[in-house]
Structure formats: C-alpha cells, structure tokens
Design a protein around this motif. Sequence first.
Motif, PDB file in Angstrom:
ATOM      1  N   LEU A  62      15.443   0.531 -10.548  1.00 42.02           N
ATOM      2  CA  LEU A  62      14.439  -0.515 -10.369  1.00 42.02           C
ATOM      3  C   LEU A  62      13.905  -0.524  -8.937  1.00 42.02           C
ATOM      4  N   LEU A  63      14.801  -0.456  -7.963  1.00 45.33           N
ATOM      5  CA  LEU A  63      14.378  -0.456  -6.563  1.00 45.33           C
ATOM      6  C   LEU A  63      13.573   0.791  -6.213  1.00 45.33           C
ATOM      7  N   ASP A  64      13.966   1.929  -6.754  1.00 45.65           N
ATOM      8  CA  ASP A  64      13.219   3.157  -6.491  1.00 45.65           C
ATOM      9  C   ASP A  64      11.786   3.048  -7.011  1.00 45.65           C
ATOM     10  N   LEU A  65      11.611   2.391  -8.136  1.00 42.49           N
ATOM     11  CA  LEU A  65      10.267   2.148  -8.655  1.00 42.49           C
ATOM     12  C   LEU A  65       9.490   1.228  -7.722  1.00 42.49           C
ATOM     13  N   GLN A  66      10.099   0.127  -7.336  1.00 43.18           N
ATOM     14  CA  GLN A  66       9.407  -0.877  -6.541  1.00 43.18           C
ATOM     15  C   GLN A  66       9.005  -0.350  -5.166  1.00 43.18           C
ATOM     16  N   TYR A  67       9.846   0.495  -4.576  1.00 47.88           N
ATOM     17  CA  TYR A  67       9.560   1.026  -3.246  1.00 47.88           C
ATOM     18  C   TYR A  67       8.841   2.374  -3.281  1.00 47.88           C
ATOM     19  N   GLY A  68       8.430   2.811  -4.470  1.00 48.90           N
ATOM     20  CA  GLY A  68       7.641   4.034  -4.574  1.00 48.90           C
ATOM     21  C   GLY A  68       8.425   5.315  -4.425  1.00 48.90           C
ATOM     22  N   ARG A  69       9.737   5.242  -4.616  1.00 47.18           N
ATOM     23  CA  ARG A  69      10.559   6.450  -4.503  1.00 47.18           C
ATOM     24  C   ARG A  69      10.705   7.174  -5.834  1.00 47.18           C
ATOM     25  N   ARG A  70      10.194   6.588  -6.894  1.00 45.25           N
ATOM     26  CA  ARG A  70      10.220   7.180  -8.226  1.00 45.25           C
ATOM     27  C   ARG A  70       8.842   7.003  -8.848  1.00 45.25           C
ATOM     28  N   GLU A  71       8.418   7.967  -9.632  1.00 48.08           N
ATOM     29  CA  GLU A  71       7.092   7.899 -10.245  1.00 48.08           C
ATOM     30  C   GLU A  71       6.996   6.698 -11.178  1.00 48.08           C
ATOM     31  N   LEU A  92       3.226  -0.914 -11.062  1.00 54.97           N
ATOM     32  CA  LEU A  92       2.926  -1.234  -9.669  1.00 54.97           C
ATOM     33  C   LEU A  92       1.442  -1.517  -9.483  1.00 54.97           C
ATOM     34  N   THR A  93       1.153  -2.510  -8.656  1.00 56.92           N
ATOM     35  CA  THR A  93      -0.221  -2.847  -8.285  1.00 56.92           C
ATOM     36  C   THR A  93      -0.339  -2.804  -6.765  1.00 56.92           C
ATOM     37  N   ARG A  94      -1.312  -2.040  -6.287  1.00 56.90           N
ATOM     38  CA  ARG A  94      -1.478  -1.944  -4.833  1.00 56.90           C
ATOM     39  C   ARG A  94      -2.163  -3.184  -4.299  1.00 56.90           C
ATOM     40  N   LEU A  95      -1.604  -3.751  -3.233  1.00 60.69           N
ATOM     41  CA  LEU A  95      -2.178  -4.933  -2.588  1.00 60.69           C
ATOM     42  C   LEU A  95      -2.974  -4.552  -1.351  1.00 60.69           C
ATOM     43  N   VAL A  96      -2.466  -3.581  -0.598  1.00 59.50           N
ATOM     44  CA  VAL A  96      -3.154  -3.141   0.634  1.00 59.50           C
ATOM     45  C   VAL A  96      -3.054  -1.619   0.721  1.00 59.50           C
TER      46      VAL A  96
END
Length: 378
Positions: free
Chosen positions: A359-368, A374-378
Amino acid sequence: MLVPSDDHFSDSHSADAFHLQPSSQPTADSARDAILQAPGFGQHFSDHMAHIRWTLDDGWHAHGVRPYGPLSLDPAAAVLHYAQEIFEGIKAYRHADGSVWTFRPEKNAERFRRSARRLALPELSDEDFIGALKALLAQDHAWVPTPADANDECSLYLRPFMIASESFLGVRPSHEVDFYVIASPAAAYFKGGVEPVSIWLSSHYKRAAPGGTGFAKCGGNYAASLAAQKEASAQGCSQVAFLDAAENHWIEELGGMNLFFVFSDGRLVTPRLTETILDGVTRNSVLTLAEDEGLTPEERPVSLDEWRAGAESGDITEVFACGTAAVITPVSELVTEDERIRLSAGGDNAVATKLRTRLLDLQYGRREDTRGWLTRLV
C-alpha cells in the motif's frame, strides 16, 4: 423541515477557479523546514486553507484559498449547538521526482457525500472536493515533506470538513454551510513505529447503533468514543474496539480504524459493512490488494467468541487495524475486563507487513499504479 437542495450539485470547478488570497505572513522557510523534520501528527498547519460557501439560495459559490487562521462564527452558529458537521481524512505524498499525489480522493469525496446526506448537509461534487485539494496544494506544496527513505512515512495530512454556519437556534438543517480544507504535515501515526498494539474492548460504551450515524464520518461518532478511549489508555492500550449495540456480540471497528483477521487457510476477514461501520478507504484498498497477495478476502460478521477461539486454536494467525492515518497496524492482544486474548500462532505479522508495504509503495509512487488510484495534485 427544509433539507439542503442538490440543485447546484452539478456545478464543477477546477483548481484554477479558486480565487487566491495569499498569506501576507507565510511561515519562513527555515521554520517550515524545522517543522517538517519532526512534524508529529496534527500539531502544525500550512499557510493557507481552501474554502467554498453554500447557501440555500445560491448553492456552492465563493471558491477560494485564503490564509490559514481562526474562523469567525456567531455564538448561535448551528454547528455549535446541533453538531451538524462532517469531515474527511486524506494524505498528500511526495514522490521521488518531487511531484505530489493523493490516494483515491474520489472515494473520500463519495463518502463525504454519504456523510452529508446523513447529516442533512448539501452534497459536494468530486470536482469541487478534489479541486479544493489541488487549489490548496498549488499554494502549500512546500509543506509536503520529502521522505528520507522507504521507511519514512511522512506526508501532508489533508482535512476537508463541512460545518453548518447559519446563526439560529432551532432544530432544522442549516441554510448556510461552509466547506474548508486545512493541511497538516505528519509523521507516522504511532510514535513508536510499526509495533503491534494492545486493544481495549469497551463493555460500557457503544460507538454507534442501527439507524444512527455510524457509517458517516462526523465528529459526534468520535466524541462518543472518547470516554472508551480514556478507559483504553488507563489500561495501557493504544486503541479501543467496540461491539455492536444490538447484541453486544459482534466486532465492529476501533475508535478510528477498521479491523482485519488473517486465518491460517489464507482467508482475510473483516466485519461486513453495516450502517454502524465506517466504509474506510484503506479498508476497501486492503480488500482489493489481498487478492494480489493470494489471500481470499471475506466480509462477514465476526463475533468476540470467534476471535477468542481462533486466537486460542491458531486458526487466526494475525489481527490488524487499518486507516488513513495509521495505514496498517498489527494488533497483539485484545484486553477485556476479564481476560487478555492473544494469538497462539504467528507473531511475525507477515501478512500485515506485506500489505502495508504494498500500500505504501503505491502511495509513494514506488510501485506502478495499475488501477488508477493516484491523483496528481502538483
């Protein structure tokens, strides 16, 4: 009684539609950097806040970002007397390339609308909900901490909330409502790191009852849990678990997190959603990710007796709690007035650790991100 109309629900606004009133006294870079080194949780706040106003006649309007600061409320504001308010919790994550993302915000927006319906508040569109996050982060992106390594769980915690602001004394839905988003840099929720926690079982208090507001994310639910949380702290426990109000037999959730049980045959079981259990975004994500890890997710009632018997026999090998703030936290024991229910098998919390890492790898962009979570904010 007049209930807030949804006539203006279809109005959509991007982050660009939010009028900016920049802070005249932003936090100095050095002071902000010092805060980001040790932010704690919910102790410091960024320089701005997003705001949208709603009135019965005009619907949602006055979209803006303005300096963070005290709100001006009349002493007769409805929220102070009738607790007509709701909130959400969501995080912004700094990725390795410096970009800032958030996780499944449309799920938070959807739950925010469900909460609004239950509290007789006007519903906010995805466009306005996510647009407010983007508008705020466009100004305060420097407040999103940069993780030092893969074990650093720093983030910017975002708190959207809605309050009834009309000044009147009378039991009816408010004709004036304000929506805000504030932001607070956050380290890991539990100060001691990811260590198994003890849970206190409340026998005197109930968090929610059928027909009530248990499925809504409103402050009253959390206020109702605080007396039990004081009991838990007095017993040396980190959190409190609640049983159902009707039979005092079925496990529901913690004061602020959902519960999962790992069985020796590969099943991952969590209490099924009812009108007394909050539909957690992390809970929903764990159920989906479980299949990727070869687990069989189940949503069904779980009794205190099953927890006790499964822990004793080794049929239950792990118990963990999950939520936006704490992510996934292993549970070492359930403490009651008469006993301590500990697991006889397991001990390494392998499933909880694996799901937490995924889950953390997804949230921090370490996993595809193959699911578009994921939604980009900036």
